[in-house]
Design a protein around this motif. Sequence first.
Motif, PDB file in Angstrom:
ATOM      1  N   GLU A 441      33.035  39.052 -12.684  1.00 57.38           N
ATOM      2  CA  GLU A 441      33.336  40.415 -13.125  1.00 57.38           C
ATOM      3  C   GLU A 441      32.965  41.380 -12.005  1.00 57.38           C
ATOM      4  O   GLU A 441      31.794  41.572 -11.710  1.00 57.38           O
ATOM      5  CB  GLU A 441      32.532  40.766 -14.383  1.00 57.38           C
ATOM      6  CG  GLU A 441      32.867  39.914 -15.586  1.00 57.38           C
ATOM      7  CD  GLU A 441      32.032  40.309 -16.790  1.00 57.38           C
ATOM      8  OE1 GLU A 441      31.435  41.401 -16.754  1.00 57.38           O
ATOM      9  OE2 GLU A 441      31.969  39.526 -17.746  1.00 57.38           O
ATOM     10  N   GLY A 442      33.959  41.945 -11.380  1.00 61.88           N
ATOM     11  CA  GLY A 442      33.716  42.915 -10.322  1.00 61.88           C
ATOM     12  C   GLY A 442      33.562  42.267  -8.962  1.00 61.88           C
ATOM     13  O   GLY A 442      32.549  41.645  -8.681  1.00 61.88           O
ATOM     14  N   CYS A 443      34.588  42.416  -8.113  1.00 62.76           N
ATOM     15  CA  CYS A 443      34.529  41.838  -6.766  1.00 62.76           C
ATOM     16  C   CYS A 443      35.376  42.709  -5.832  1.00 62.76           C
ATOM     17  O   CYS A 443      36.596  42.812  -6.011  1.00 62.76           O
ATOM     18  CB  CYS A 443      35.020  40.396  -6.759  1.00 62.76           C
ATOM     19  SG  CYS A 443      34.833  39.569  -5.170  1.00 62.76           S
ATOM     20  N   HIS A 444      34.721  43.334  -4.860  1.00 60.52           N
ATOM     21  CA  HIS A 444      35.407  44.166  -3.867  1.00 60.52           C
ATOM     22  C   HIS A 444      35.398  43.421  -2.536  1.00 60.52           C
ATOM     23  O   HIS A 444      34.333  43.031  -2.050  1.00 60.52           O
ATOM     24  CB  HIS A 444      34.713  45.523  -3.715  1.00 60.52           C
ATOM     25  CG  HIS A 444      34.921  46.428  -4.883  1.00 60.52           C
ATOM     26  ND1 HIS A 444      34.319  46.233  -6.098  1.00 60.52           N
ATOM     27  CD2 HIS A 444      35.687  47.560  -5.019  1.00 60.52           C
ATOM     28  CE1 HIS A 444      34.684  47.190  -6.932  1.00 60.52           C
ATOM     29  NE2 HIS A 444      35.517  48.004  -6.308  1.00 60.52           N
ATOM     30  N   ILE A 445      36.581  43.249  -1.937  1.00 56.91           N
ATOM     31  CA  ILE A 445      36.711  42.506  -0.683  1.00 56.91           C
ATOM     32  C   ILE A 445      37.311  43.424   0.374  1.00 56.91           C
ATOM     33  O   ILE A 445      38.442  43.914   0.207  1.00 56.91           O
ATOM     34  CB  ILE A 445      37.590  41.255  -0.865  1.00 56.91           C
ATOM     35  CG1 ILE A 445      36.991  40.340  -1.950  1.00 56.91           C
ATOM     36  CG2 ILE A 445      37.736  40.508   0.447  1.00 56.91           C
ATOM     37  CD1 ILE A 445      37.861  39.151  -2.287  1.00 56.91           C
TER      38      ILE A 445
END
Length: 510
Positions: A441-445
């Motif tokens: 839940e929630g992943c910024h790349i």
Amino acid sequence: MQTALPSLPSEWYPATQVCKFQRYLNWMAEMQGLMERLEQAVGRLELLSAGLHRPPGDCGEINGVSGGVAPSVEAFDKLMNSMVAEFLKNSRILAGDVETHAEMVHGAFQAQRAFLLMASQYQQPQENDVAALLKPISEKIQEIQTFRERNRGSKMFNHLSAVSESIPALGWIAVSPKPGPYVKEMNDAATFYTNRVLKDYKHSDLRHVDWVKSYLNIWSELQAYIKEHHATGLTWSKTGPVASTASALSVLSLGPGLPPPPPPPGPPPLFESEGRREESSPSRSALFAQLNQGEAITKGLRHVTDDQKTYKNPSLRAHGGQTPSPTKSHTPGPTSPQSHPPKKHAPVLELEGKKWRVEYQEDRNDLVISETELRQVAYIFKCSKSTLQIKGKINSITIDSCKKFGLVFDNVVGIVEVINSKDIQMQVMGKVPTISINKTEGCHIYLSEDALDCEIVSAKSSEMNILIPRDGDYREFPVPEQFKTAWDGSKLVTEPAEILVSERPPKPLT
């Protein structure tokens, strides 16, 4: 016309002796119930005897319970004697944690076999009873998954993970109307880890290859078994008694044909001495004493005044409608045992062979791995509110069960995986071919200019965003979570639903 008492000695007629005679009648009624239970036990013994002397394939009935073994149970026995037995043999060759894990799997299949046997002899019970009957299987599944979590440092961790991620397939007995696809989904979860095993050992140790084949064959055969015998859900017996936690658990725990435990011993002889009788059942004596008070029984009641009546005082209804008695002190009941706080683990940042272990780090933003080699991997486990920087070129990186964690790395030649995590930020300074996101839940790349050809694979995840460099800044592109599917006349066509693009992304880690 009055009915005369039985011919008993005259000294038995006083009121106290009549009470004893009444208790004697009650005891006789209890004995009748015990006799019925004894008849059931005899019926089970007859069932066992008939099963031992019945020719193969004959499934008669005794006392409404099917004798012999139903075809669906026979087919499951064949699966256990072939596929499960082959898996056990290959696991014992590998020994160690793999063998221990395989024995647990064997126990789980035995529990399922007992459940299938029960279903072939009893009619389907109420939903609450089904949940109780499934408890032995769920406990076995939990035991298998706990063993994997406790052995994360094992050299056979991929083997343990393949089993742990797919063993919930045994829960198919609670799935309807199509349990087969559920087993296939669990089999696919195992393939993710068995592919790693094949990659590590296919050129060096073929015993592990045989182990993978034998394990995956179990689920393939189980799908075929379900399709033949339980295509739309678990098939219960149409005859016999309705299963319950009392009757069916005897089948689950003792096996087919065995009688239930003997009934409890009966009451003591009818007319014992008065003192001994009172000692054996003080609660019953107290009950009779209360009933014999007559009109005096109301003397213990307390008068309720108007200010204590809820229908005259709305404020009491708002507070639950209960006022403590002024004549009695209320002692608090036993409190539930307090749960123990989670065990505190020592933080780890070390190189173990070819693996960098970064575990249990909290509130650390200065973590750096600078001396790296191409053959090394990094495994990051249960870190929170921390940031790690990995310099140089490394083989692969895995982020497992982390929260509010940031990762900055230069180059990865294999894959970067994020599993069972929440609020992850990741920045690629160089290149990476693949990033996998699972159950997160929630992943910024943040991708670099050199990493724009990176492939991102996601499953069972949400709030995923890819940030692309544009004119010295980053532009955010969300990974689709919703899809729409339509029939175009020949096949299903699936495409992501439209999602708005943010023009103001969060700032990168560096």
